[in-house]
Write a protein that holds these residues in place. Sequence first.
Motif, PDB file in Angstrom:
ATOM      1  N   GLN A   1       3.394  10.241  -9.562  1.00  0.00           N
ATOM      2  CA  GLN A   1       2.598  10.699 -11.033  1.00  0.00           C
ATOM      3  C   GLN A   1       2.219  11.975 -11.053  1.00  0.00           C
ATOM      4  N   LEU A   2       1.310  11.546 -10.082  1.00  0.00           N
ATOM      5  CA  LEU A   2      -0.156  13.107 -10.115  1.00  0.00           C
ATOM      6  C   LEU A   2       0.477  14.088  -9.955  1.00  0.00           C
TER       7      LEU A   2
ATOM      8  N   ASN B   1       1.035  -0.678  -0.186  1.00  0.00           N
ATOM      9  CA  ASN B   1      -0.097   0.225  -0.490  1.00  0.00           C
ATOM     10  C   ASN B   1       0.981   1.344  -0.003  1.00  0.00           C
TER      11      ASN B   1
ATOM     12  N   GLU C   1       2.510   1.672  -3.119  1.00  0.00           N
ATOM     13  CA  GLU C   1       1.268   2.299  -4.446  1.00  0.00           C
ATOM     14  C   GLU C   1       0.784   3.029  -3.904  1.00  0.00           C
ATOM     15  N   ILE C   2       1.144   4.000  -3.010  1.00  0.00           N
ATOM     16  CA  ILE C   2       0.681   5.545  -2.524  1.00  0.00           C
ATOM     17  C   ILE C   2       1.376   6.741  -3.691  1.00  0.00           C
TER      18      ILE C   2
ATOM     19  N   LYS D   1       3.484   5.970  -5.430  1.00  0.00           N
ATOM     20  CA  LYS D   1       4.375   5.805  -6.979  1.00  0.00           C
ATOM     21  C   LYS D   1       2.906   6.721  -7.669  1.00  0.00           C
ATOM     22  N   LEU D   2       1.650   6.572  -7.875  1.00  0.00           N
ATOM     23  CA  LEU D   2       0.452   7.683  -7.361  1.00  0.00           C
ATOM     24  C   LEU D   2       0.827   9.257  -7.147  1.00  0.00           C
TER      25      LEU D   2
END
Lengths: 226, 226
Positions: free
Chosen positions: B94-95, B84, B87-88, B90-91
């Motif tokens: 990107q965002l 988790n 994932e956070i 990485k996102l």
Amino acid sequence: MTSLSPSDAAQEPSATQRAYLAIRRMILTGELAPGEKLKIENLRQILDMGGSPIREALTLLVSDLLVERLDQRGFRAAEISPQNFAEILKLRCQLEETALRESLGNANPAWEDKLVISHHRMMREPRENVERFEELHKTFHMTLIEACQSPVLLKFCSQLYDLNIRYRYLAGKALNYSSRDIGKEHTDIMNAAVDRDADKACRLLLDHYRNTGAFLEKHFVAEAAE
Amino acid sequence: MTSLSPSDAAQEPSATQRAYLAIRRMILTGELAPGEKLKIENLRQILDMGGSPIREALTLLVSDLLVERLDQRGFRAAEISPQNFAEILKLRCQLEETALRESLGNANPAWEDKLVISHHRMMREPRENVERFEELHKTFHMTLIEACQSPVLLKFCSQLYDLNIRYRYLAGKALNYSSRDIGKEHTDIMNAAVDRDADKACRLLLDHYRNTGAFLEKHFVAEAAE
DNA sequence: GATCTCAGGAAAATCGATATTATTTCCGAA
DNA sequence: TTCGGAAATAATATCGATTTTCCTGAGATC
């Protein structure tokens, strides 16, 4: 575990869940218009339940961006705008491209089977059953990216999907895609995915979205000019 | 408009809002541990209010991914995991890169002033006031991307920020960034932003996040080995 | 004539109580 | 002793009623 009747997953859904799905459906399809005041009392009578599940459902919809909460003046269906539509389309393209590439990278046979089945079911469903078709359509698109191993990303994509489909419903029956073969577009996307051709799949998917987007936008402009 | 006393924004917040902020704070800081059962009755007593606002606040937190709802078995604080966390991160990278580039593209003098002020306030706040500092820190990072003209994207970034900061709190006081000069990193980012140098600003921002990420990850590994 | 103020009514927010649903405990039978 | 099942317990989910807040419009004042 006790009784394993054939359909054991068919347990009564909670009132909150029912309210959530019902109100969500009404907003997505436009039955509840953008900006419309959502009075607890009204919804209570329509859905035949107490105020608490209604409030809870509305609260859930707030974070789906389908409902807006006004300080202490209740709830209303979210407003729409060309800016909002453009924003959603843009974000969707970016996030789904990421998700699709990762999904293809992690793809396995079980996923491939699932994709083929979801495609099949969507293609078989008559377009007349609009809501049922849209449900299968969403399932197909979500399955495409499902193997991406990123629950948060999937959640965002799902939310954006719903926001987008709302505009499609609102554009309404006027829509006619006669110049496009939507079925073929989906099939091509699936085939590229099955081939694990990420570049091609992304290109096709994004074209698919952008074409629909351009189509809807044109519709809005025409509507605004009326 | 009637009375414009110096602090006119000081109207009594609703019970739901109070509950939301209080529970959110407790989860972010780890006062409520990951996976912990969140019993309505407990929270009622702690916050001294009825069950309805509590439920509503918890529902809001579900969509922030800080709380999980279990079928009809209530709520619990969201679980944590290295997956988790990764994932956070990485996102987020990107965002925020997208958002920062667009923000710089739309930047105007008013935004620049706001950025400088938020940076100044953050730098002045003693690191001892952890929660206050974190609030200003978030404001600084959100201000950076605020001009991006995409409310949905900002919402996503804000959510991801909170999810990430939770891990920072959980890693806890053990954290010592002695090998880094966090203050300088922030200043460099701000300067690149003020110069409208998107490439540089993004590079610095992402390094900033990734370094912190690597640091925390190392901490988790060490903790798991204990 | 325009603005301000203050009831009156409507709606939302919240509470306390009840009905439902899970979980635990305890007892008896294999 | 262990397993299963039924009662007791605990917690949730939901409802109906109360309290609080907001909005409307009529009358008064400048």
